[in-house]
Design a protein around this motif. Structure first.
Motif, mmCIF file in Angstrom:
data_model
loop_
_atom_site.group_PDB
_atom_site.id
_atom_site.type_symbol
_atom_site.label_atom_id
_atom_site.label_comp_id
_atom_site.label_asym_id
_atom_site.label_seq_id
_atom_site.Cartn_x
_atom_site.Cartn_y
_atom_site.Cartn_z
ATOM 1 N N GLY A 178 -15.390 -38.965 -8.116
ATOM 2 C CA GLY A 178 -16.397 -38.216 -7.363
ATOM 3 C C GLY A 178 -15.752 -37.443 -6.219
ATOM 4 O O GLY A 178 -16.103 -36.280 -5.964
ATOM 5 N N GLN A 212 -13.927 -34.520 -7.553
ATOM 6 C CA GLN A 212 -14.836 -33.417 -7.881
ATOM 7 C C GLN A 212 -15.226 -32.662 -6.616
ATOM 8 O O GLN A 212 -15.331 -31.427 -6.625
ATOM 9 N N THR A 228 -21.202 -31.998 -13.316
ATOM 10 C CA THR A 228 -21.565 -33.406 -13.094
ATOM 11 C C THR A 228 -21.275 -34.267 -14.322
ATOM 12 O O THR A 228 -21.692 -35.415 -14.388
ATOM 13 N N LEU A 265 -19.726 -37.641 -13.574
ATOM 14 C CA LEU A 265 -20.204 -38.347 -12.378
ATOM 15 C C LEU A 265 -21.431 -39.199 -12.669
ATOM 16 O O LEU A 265 -22.203 -38.905 -13.588
ATOM 17 N N LEU A 269 -23.939 -39.419 -7.614
ATOM 18 C CA LEU A 269 -22.962 -38.369 -7.259
ATOM 19 C C LEU A 269 -23.393 -37.012 -7.802
ATOM 20 O O LEU A 269 -23.213 -35.982 -7.148
ATOM 21 N N SER A 270 -24.005 -37.040 -8.998
ATOM 22 C CA SER A 270 -24.492 -35.793 -9.596
ATOM 23 C C SER A 270 -25.508 -35.145 -8.667
ATOM 24 O O SER A 270 -25.457 -33.931 -8.399
#
Lengths: 222, 302
Positions: free
Chosen positions: A141, A144, A165, A168, A172-173
């Motif tokens: 995460g 990203q 996403t 994730l 987190l998305s």
């Protein structure tokens, strides 16, 4: 900002990846590009990034026909676009700071500006305290978020995300999507390609649905 | 502007070695292989240059024996003798009557019985010519061909000097060196092309990332090319060391023979031209190989 006019794309003259796709995205607008795997979402993004040229029709960004760009002009165009991928594709040998600074170094920013902009981008994704670490010590995460910081560090007018996403968890998305929403509120045009319906339906943005290379529907999700 | 230029190049040098630091063993093997490959034409070039240095240290002349026809009248022989003496390449003209030739032949061990043939001497009269030392072998051969066409001449025998023979060998050797340099240059370029191509394939994601971030092809290629330059320079130096090693071993093994030829002390040293040419060829070929490999990879990506 983005203008697809009857865009067709075929590979080797046979396989038709896109067939007469038309849509427009206004400056500062955010939209989801959805559809099943292989529907043509990635082709649209590749056309938008100048990695492919349309076989028919035209792709314009800020009035500029991308098929007319090549070499240095195409590279300069890409310097004005932010890109986020499912895999952030970070340089593991570089620190988080240097990864985020990459687009600025490529574009030739001065070191003083680079430090200022990188710190601002890292604070936006809450990673200021990890600036001097190497990416491999970060969670997926966090990696990203480094990728997102790298995509916005040069304050692009257009942000393109391909399945951002995909790797994730839902929490987190949602956080990543909130970031995109914030960028859109700051005036950035955002186009997010995703096949995750939950993500798309959770936000009140336009949804462009692609099916077998054709535009199936174009409207808001709520 | 200058600041950016310096930073871009500094970053490219840094990236070139930062990315390669896990592959030093692979790079070292490549450098050694290219060095050995380049040492082949390198040593031949060194040998050619050394032989050229040997040539002026000897003063031996080529010799030509012009055998005369039995039917040649005295007057015609005198005309021929004057003409031979007037040739710019000829230093001395000595008439060797057939009786003298027979007695000289009879003086050799086991040939004494030939002297008994004096009444029926089968040998022809001849002129022994001494040629100017260090004359070009081509000019000497042209003179021999010209003499063979003379009306009163039965046959011509040519005994080239060491210089003439060396010049002949050098001419062939120079051709071989040029051909080998071209072949080796192609080989080095191909080897670097294959290695850089594999590296570019491995770096596919990095190439894509830099492309998407708006890096120009020049920017993307730079670290690969800088590494190729360093690899080329190291290969050139390795080749020079191999040439120096071979030369040292051969020089000590043939020191007596070389001294007999009157070789000057510095004739055996590897000349700086060889070192420079080896490094330049290695750098250029390595650059070309890497440039082509990365350009092809980038073309294939888009």
């Amino acid at each position: 900002m983005i203008q697809f006019d009857a865009v067709g794309k075929s590979y080797d003259g046979h396989h038709l990846a896109l067939d007469g796709v038309s849509f427009r995205l206004a400056p500062g607008e955010m939209a989801f590009l959805t559809g099943h795997s292989g529907a043509g979402k990635s082709t649209i993004l590749r056309l938008l990034l100048g990695l492919e040229k349309a076989t028919t029709g035209s792709v314009r960004v800020a009035g500029q026909d991308l098929s007319q760009l090549s070499g240095e002009t195409l590279a300069r165009y890409r310097q004005r676009v932010g890109t986020v991928f499912q895999d952030p594709n970070l340089e593991m040998d570089l620190t988080v700071f240097d990864n985020v600074a990459l687009p600025l170094r490529i574009a030739g920013f001065a070191e003083k500006d680079i430090a200022k902009r990188v710190n601002a981008a890292l604070s936006r994704v809450d990673l200021n305290d990890r600036a001097m670490e190497k990416p491999h010590v970060l969670s997926s995460g966090q990696q990203q978020r480094v990728g997102i910081a790298r995509a916005i560090v040069h304050r692009p007018a257009l942000l393109v995300a391909d399945e951002p996403t995909g790797n994730l968890d839902p929490e987190l998305s949602a956080r990543v999507m909130r970031m995109f929403t914030q960028f859109q509120q700051l005036g950035v045009t955002v186009l997010v390609a995703t096949h995750e319906q939950a993500v798309v339906e959770s936000l009140p943005f336009r949804r462009i649905v692609i099916e077998r290379g054709r535009l199936r529907s174009d409207g808001t999700s709520r | 502007m200058m600041q950016r230029w310096f930073r871009d190049h500094r970053d490219a040098w840094y990236a070139a070695f930062q990315r390669d630091r896990h592959r030093t063993g692979q790079s070292a093997i490549l450098v050694i292989l290219l060095g050995v490959l380049l040492a082949i034409p390198g040593w031949l070039a060194h040998a050619t240059l050394s032989m050229q240095q040997l040539t002026p240290s000897t003063t031996e002349s080529s010799e030509v024996l012009v055998f005369l026809k039995e039917s040649l009248e005295l007057e015609d022989r005198m005309i021929l003798e004057r003409r031979l003496g007037a040739e710019p390449q000829v230093i001395t003209v000595a008439f060797v009557p057939k009786a003298q030739a027979l007695s000289e032949l009879a003086a050799y061990d086991g040939l004494a019985s030939i002297g008994e043939l004096a009444e029926d001497n089968p040998l022809p009269d001849a002129y022994a010519l001494t040629l100017v030392p260090a004359a070009m072998v081509d000019a000497e051969q042209a003179l021999v061909a010209q003499l063979s066409q003379e009306a009163g001449v039965l046959a011509v025998r040519y005994f080239p000097s060491i210089q003439a023979r060396l010049a002949d060998v050098l001419r062939v050797l120079s051709g071989v060196v040029i051909a080998l340099v071209i072949l080796t240059a192609l080989g080095v370029s191909m080897a670097v092309f294959v290695v850089s191509g594999a590296e570019a394939f491995r770096d596919d994601r990095r190439l894509q990332l830099y492309t998407l971030l708006g890096a120009s092809r020049r920017y993307i290629r730079r670290p690969y090319l800088y590494r190729a330059v360093v690899q080329g320079a190291l290969s050139g130096m390795s080749a020079s060391l191999v040439v120096w090693g071979i030369n040292t071993v051969l020089s000590s093994a043939f020191s007596t023979e070389l001294a007999r030829l009157g070789a000057p002390n510095d004739a055996l040293m590897v000349r700086w031209e060889v070192w420079v040419v080896l490094c330049v060829v290695a750098i250029c070929c390595s650059w070309i190989g890497a440039e082509r490999a990365i350009a092809m990879r980038l073309n294939r990506m888009h």
